[in-house]
Design an enzyme around this catalytic site. Structure first.
Site, mmCIF file in Angstrom:
data_model
loop_
_atom_site.group_PDB
_atom_site.id
_atom_site.type_symbol
_atom_site.label_atom_id
_atom_site.label_comp_id
_atom_site.label_asym_id
_atom_site.label_seq_id
_atom_site.Cartn_x
_atom_site.Cartn_y
_atom_site.Cartn_z
ATOM 1 N N TYR A 1 4.166 -1.613 -4.815
ATOM 2 C CA TYR A 1 2.817 -1.073 -4.595
ATOM 3 C C TYR A 1 2.656 -0.647 -3.138
ATOM 4 C CZ TYR A 1 -2.340 -1.113 -4.868
ATOM 5 O OH TYR A 1 -3.675 -0.786 -4.837
ATOM 6 N N LYS B 1 1.922 3.115 -1.704
ATOM 7 C CA LYS B 1 0.660 3.381 -1.002
ATOM 8 C C LYS B 1 0.915 3.830 0.442
ATOM 9 C CE LYS B 1 -2.023 2.418 -4.534
ATOM 10 N NZ LYS B 1 -2.802 3.471 -5.204
#
Ligand code: NAD
Length: 311
Positions: free
Chosen positions: A175, A179
């Site tokens: 993640y 991001k």
């Protein structure tokens, strides 16, 4: 007409004029749903894209079931949304998921065989998805849509990164990588997007109460640790100036390449780190060299792939 989506009859183009129109991915819940309602209150039409159908029926929306990790599905989404209103002003590339692998703790201790190929869905949804969305949005935003009421070609894009796109996040490294990549992407795209009257920015939510967190996580925190949805809407508004959409210079005057973190009721603007003074390879003259070679080379990619037998 496909029964995969519904049309709101009174917004159908009758006079050729249409309201400002947005495509929001991940719109069936959480931040995407809140942004949908925020825009509807301001007179926008919203094409809601998600894997799941929204639980509420909202006027002036078109739902298109979409997996953002699929180019074909996103291409169909953008085509349907553009056909719906004849214009596209804003795109929120917002759909996202968390990690689908455990890089160090799923190793076999008994075998010299390599571990199983990791699940990379997080990259496909969080990174490929927004990249596809930006490419498609730029295409449809720059079509001449003045007959539908748009002052001039162009538009604004906001991708949903995360606080995990700025700070390390050892509990969710896939993640965090996706991001962080989105922050690098908008910073790198902004200068070249300006040439086609597109603005592209990133929001970085802290902890917001939504359906994203795995079971049991949200219960670990007290209410004062959650960032309210209103802060997220302030982040979007600061980047997209929704109320000014009818103005000729709506796009030109907007921000681009920015990263804004929303935590509690604070908006924090993050700038890229400065380069060392001695990095002359990328001074103004150096940048021209990079641009000259890369812009020409990238233009020819499709042709080069064909020559090399890769297509
Ligand atoms: N909630 C937070 O604390 C937080 C913090 C930082 C960043 N974010 C980011 O905000 C964005 C929105 O998440 P949220 O917090 O509202 O969570 P959420 O789970 O409530 O909403 C995400 C939506 O995306 C949809 N979705 C998932 N995979 C999809 C796919 N492949 N194609 C289309 N839709 C898909 C889900 O069905 C869901 O409706 C995500 O990008 C997330 O990473 C959230």
């Amino acid at each position: 007409m496909s029964n995969r989506y519904r049309l709101t009859p009174h917004l159908k183009q009758t006079s050729g004029m249409a309201p400002p129109t947005a495509i929001i991915t991940g719109a069936a819940s959480g931040i995407g749903l809140a942004l949908t309602k925020f825009l509807l209150e301001r007179g926008w039409a919203v094409c809601m894209a998600d894997l799941n159908e929204p639980k509420e029926k909202l006027n002036n929306t078109l739902f298109v079931k979409t997996d953002v990790s699929s180019w074909d599905q996103q291409a169909a989404l953008f085509e349907q949304a553009y056909t719906w209103q004849g214009r596209l002003d804003f795109h929120a590339a917002n759909a996202g998921i968390d990690d689908r692998d455990d890089i160090f703790h799923s190793l076999s201790s008994a075998s010299t065989k390599p571990p199983k190929q990791p699940n990379m869905l997080c990259f496909a949804v969080n990174l490929h998805g927004p990249y596809y969305g930006i490419k498609l949005a730029a295409h449809y935003m720059t079509l001449p849509s003045t007959a539908a009421g748009k002052p001039k070609p162009g538009g604004k894009i906001v991708v949903t990164s995360s606080a995990a796109g700025i700070y390390p996040s050892p509990f969710a490294p896939q993640y965090a990588a996706t991001k962080h990549a989105l922050v690098g992407l908008v910073r790198s795209l902004a200068p070249i997007a300006a040439a086609v009257n597109i603005k592209v920015n990133a929001i970085c939510p802290a902890l917001v109460r939504t359906g994203l967190a795995p079971p049991g996580l949200l219960e670990q925190f007290t209410e004062d640790q959650f960032t309210p949805m209103s802060t997220m809407m302030r982040c979007f508004s600061a980047l997209a100036d929704f109320d000014d959409v009818g103005k000729e210079d709506w796009v030109e005057k907007g921000k681009s390449g920015e990263t804004v973190e929303g935590n509690l009721d604070e908006l924090t603007w993050h700038q890229p780190p400065g380069r060392p003074d001695e990095a002359s390879y990328i001074n103004e003259e150096g940048q021209n060299a990079w641009a000259k070679i890369y812009f020409e080379r990238n233009k020819n990619f499709a042709a080069m792939d064909w020559v090399n037998g890769k297509m």
